[in-house]
Structures are given as structure tokens and as C-alpha cells.
Design a protein around this motif. Sequence first.
Motif, PDB file in Angstrom:
ATOM      1  N   MET A   1       0.847  -1.203   0.000  1.00 16.42           N
ATOM      2  CA  MET A   1       0.000   0.000   0.000  1.00 16.42           C
ATOM      3  C   MET A   1       0.880   1.249   0.000  1.00 16.42           C
ATOM      4  N   LYS A   2       0.517   2.234  -0.788  1.00 12.22           N
ATOM      5  CA  LYS A   2       1.343   3.421  -0.917  1.00 12.22           C
ATOM      6  C   LYS A   2       1.362   4.217   0.379  1.00 12.22           C
ATOM      7  N   ASN A   3       2.418   5.010   0.536  1.00 20.49           N
ATOM      8  CA  ASN A   3       2.527   5.857   1.719  1.00 20.49           C
ATOM      9  C   ASN A   3       1.431   6.907   1.704  1.00 20.49           C
ATOM     10  N   PRO A   4       0.933   7.294   2.880  1.00 19.39           N
ATOM     11  CA  PRO A   4      -0.126   8.303   2.917  1.00 19.39           C
ATOM     12  C   PRO A   4       0.397   9.667   2.485  1.00 19.39           C
ATOM     13  N   GLU A   5      -0.504  10.473   1.963  1.00 16.21           N
ATOM     14  CA  GLU A   5      -0.147  11.850   1.642  1.00 16.21           C
ATOM     15  C   GLU A   5       0.059  12.636   2.930  1.00 16.21           C
ATOM     16  N   VAL A   6       0.921  13.633   2.857  1.00 15.57           N
ATOM     17  CA  VAL A   6       1.202  14.496   3.999  1.00 15.57           C
ATOM     18  C   VAL A   6       0.857  15.923   3.587  1.00 15.57           C
ATOM     19  N   GLN A   7       0.024  16.566   4.361  1.00 17.49           N
ATOM     20  CA  GLN A   7      -0.396  17.929   4.024  1.00 17.49           C
ATOM     21  C   GLN A   7       0.799  18.876   4.045  1.00 17.49           C
ATOM     22  N   PRO A   8       0.881  19.817   3.093  1.00 13.41           N
ATOM     23  CA  PRO A   8       1.963  20.808   3.125  1.00 13.41           C
ATOM     24  C   PRO A   8       2.019  21.517   4.477  1.00 13.41           C
ATOM     25  N   GLY A   9       3.226  21.638   5.012  1.00  9.48           N
ATOM     26  CA  GLY A   9       3.411  22.274   6.308  1.00  9.48           C
ATOM     27  C   GLY A   9       3.362  21.312   7.477  1.00  9.48           C
ATOM     28  N   SER A  10       2.957  20.072   7.222  1.00  8.72           N
ATOM     29  CA  SER A  10       2.888  19.047   8.268  1.00  8.72           C
ATOM     30  C   SER A  10       4.025  18.053   8.098  1.00  8.72           C
ATOM     31  N   ARG A  11       4.294  17.319   9.154  1.00  4.75           N
ATOM     32  CA  ARG A  11       5.252  16.218   9.078  1.00  4.75           C
ATOM     33  C   ARG A  11       4.703  15.044   9.867  1.00  4.75           C
ATOM     34  N   THR A  12       5.094  13.853   9.472  1.00  5.72           N
ATOM     35  CA  THR A  12       4.602  12.649  10.112  1.00  5.72           C
ATOM     36  C   THR A  12       5.309  12.424  11.438  1.00  5.72           C
ATOM     37  N   ALA A  13       4.551  12.069  12.458  1.00  8.37           N
ATOM     38  CA  ALA A  13       5.119  11.787  13.773  1.00  8.37           C
ATOM     39  C   ALA A  13       6.086  10.610  13.697  1.00  8.37           C
ATOM     40  N   ALA A  14       6.936  10.497  14.693  1.00  8.71           N
ATOM     41  CA  ALA A  14       7.906   9.414  14.749  1.00  8.71           C
ATOM     42  C   ALA A  14       7.216   8.051  14.700  1.00  8.71           C
ATOM     43  N   GLU A  15       7.930   7.075  14.191  1.00 10.49           N
ATOM     44  CA  GLU A  15       7.383   5.722  14.084  1.00 10.49           C
ATOM     45  C   GLU A  15       6.896   5.240  15.449  1.00 10.49           C
ATOM     46  N   GLY A  16       5.761   4.621  15.452  1.00  8.87           N
ATOM     47  CA  GLY A  16       5.167   4.131  16.697  1.00  8.87           C
ATOM     48  C   GLY A  16       3.900   4.857  17.054  1.00  8.87           C
ATOM     49  N   PHE A  17       3.816   6.129  16.678  1.00  7.57           N
ATOM     50  CA  PHE A  17       2.593   6.900  16.905  1.00  7.57           C
ATOM     51  C   PHE A  17       1.605   6.616  15.778  1.00  7.57           C
ATOM     52  N   ARG A  18       0.415   6.188  16.126  1.00  3.75           N
ATOM     53  CA  ARG A  18      -0.624   5.986  15.122  1.00  3.75           C
ATOM     54  C   ARG A  18      -1.965   5.767  15.806  1.00  3.75           C
ATOM     55  N   ILE A  19      -3.021   5.976  15.044  1.00  2.47           N
ATOM     56  CA  ILE A  19      -4.384   5.735  15.514  1.00  2.47           C
ATOM     57  C   ILE A  19      -5.080   4.883  14.466  1.00  2.47           C
ATOM     58  N   THR A  20      -5.708   3.801  14.905  1.00  2.00           N
ATOM     59  CA  THR A  20      -6.517   2.971  14.024  1.00  2.00           C
ATOM     60  C   THR A  20      -7.978   3.127  14.407  1.00  2.00           C
ATOM     61  N   VAL A  21      -8.807   3.447  13.431  1.00  2.00           N
ATOM     62  CA  VAL A  21     -10.242   3.589  13.655  1.00  2.00           C
ATOM     63  C   VAL A  21     -10.906   2.253  13.344  1.00  2.00           C
ATOM     64  N   LEU A  22     -11.415   1.590  14.356  1.00  2.00           N
ATOM     65  CA  LEU A  22     -12.102   0.336  14.110  1.00  2.00           C
ATOM     66  C   LEU A  22     -13.422   0.601  13.395  1.00  2.00           C
ATOM     67  N   ARG A  23     -13.753  -0.269  12.466  1.00  2.00           N
ATOM     68  CA  ARG A  23     -14.920  -0.055  11.613  1.00  2.00           C
ATOM     69  C   ARG A  23     -16.200   0.155  12.416  1.00  2.00           C
ATOM     70  N   ASP A  24     -16.400  -0.637  13.447  1.00  2.03           N
ATOM     71  CA  ASP A  24     -17.616  -0.544  14.260  1.00  2.03           C
ATOM     72  C   ASP A  24     -17.318  -0.224  15.714  1.00  2.03           C
TER      73      ASP A  24
END
Length: 249
Positions: free
Chosen positions: A1-24
Motif C-alpha cells: 500500500m502506498k505511503n499516505p499523503e502528507v499535508q503541506p506544512g505538516s510532518r509525520t510523527a515518529a514511528e510508533g505513533f498511530r491511531i486505528t479507527v475500528l470499523r464498528d
Amino acid sequence: MKNPEVQPGSRTAAEGFRITVLRDGPYLVFGHPPLTQQFLMPDRNGEIWYYKEGLRYSTAAEPVALCRCGASANKPYCDGAHLSADWDPSLTALEEPLLNGADRFEGSEVALTDNPTYCAFARMCDAKGQVWNLVEQQGDRARDLTVREADRCPAGRLSAWKDGTPHEPEFEPSLGLIEDPQQACSGPLWVRGGIPVSREDGFTYEVRNRVTLCRCGRSSNKPFCDGAHASVHFDDGLPDVPDPAGKEW
């Protein structure tokens, strides 16, 4: 899967930080970002003007599950109430970058972009004559107010631009529980510092420095907040008084 887009002016947090939205179900938060109440505070004229911290909540678990249906009796954490709650968990937000649907307002020194689909009803933009009017005015005061008010839009609906570059506040990866005493309601989960937000199927939304995720279960732009908490008077049941020693911004 391709890397996510990053909005101009933003940067991706360090590896390990993430949020997963469960479908239900809930938000699963990884990386132990600090989680603190953030109160919308008025100035002497009653205009919402700054944030003040309240209580801090533990994110020691890996992951920590945070309620997104609005029905948990243990907010901000999930207690399984989504299984029987009357809510629609459908993730209806577009997969395209926020700026694709943004309007642009040109000023003499700064510009303003605005995508109202992502409005979290924080009202930082209304003070001192409204940011949409301020950007068109000349002078240092109007320029500085435009930048200040756009920076404090928790959802990133608003961004100030100068010389083609977006201005973004500096945020460490962190989470805020927005509280709105003036409207007698609780607001969204404020995700700061470029923490990626992904669906359970693996799709990652555009990485942004400022994101607000629905906590009331009523947004029509899930997982993002659309201000519905104000109309339903969502109450998370947490203490509604800021910490006197809490940081202000």
C-alpha cells in the motif's frame, strides 16, 4: 500500500505513533501520546480566544481504546458500549486531501485556506472581527490575528499562508479532549503533531499537523468532527473546570 499523503506544512510523527479507527468500534491509539483536556476559554469580551489544560488521562496501555460512539460510561475510554449503542459508525469522510476542497482568501500579506467540511466549532476564528475579514485587511495587527486564529483552529480547517508556504504551530505528538464550557458541551479528540489516522482496512488518511476526530458519534464526516457535538450537547462527563496550573495557549 502506498505511503499516505502528507499535508503541506505538516510532518509525520515518529514511528510508533498511530491511531486505528475500528470499523464498528473505538479509536486504538498507539505510541503513548499524552492525553489532556483542552478547554476553550473566552477573553474578557466573551470571545473564544485560547486553550487551557485540564486533567491528564493515561495512555499507558498499548493500544489504548478511546470511545468514538459517545456512549461509554468510562469516557474517554471505550467500555464496549458501541456494541449496543444507537449510532452509525460509518466512516464517510472523503479520502482526498483537505486542501482539495478548500476555498482560498487572498490578503496583502497572508492568504487563508478554508475547508468548512472539517469545522469543529471551536470558534477561535470568530474573535476580533472574524478571520475571513481580517485576512483582507492591511497592517501588522490584521496579519498577526489572521495567523493566530488560523493556527488555533484545532481541525486544520483553516490555514494561514505566506509566500506560498503554510504556517503551522509546532506540536509534539499529543492528544486533547476538547471541552467547551461556553456551549455546555464536550468536543472532539484533538490529534496533534502528525499522528497518522488509519482505517481498520489499512487506508491511512492524509497526515496532518491538526486533526479533530468525532467523539459524540454524530458527525456526518466520520472519523472527523463536523461540529455535531454542539447541536446534540454531547457531554463526556469529565470534570468541567480547567486546571488552575494548566498550560495556556
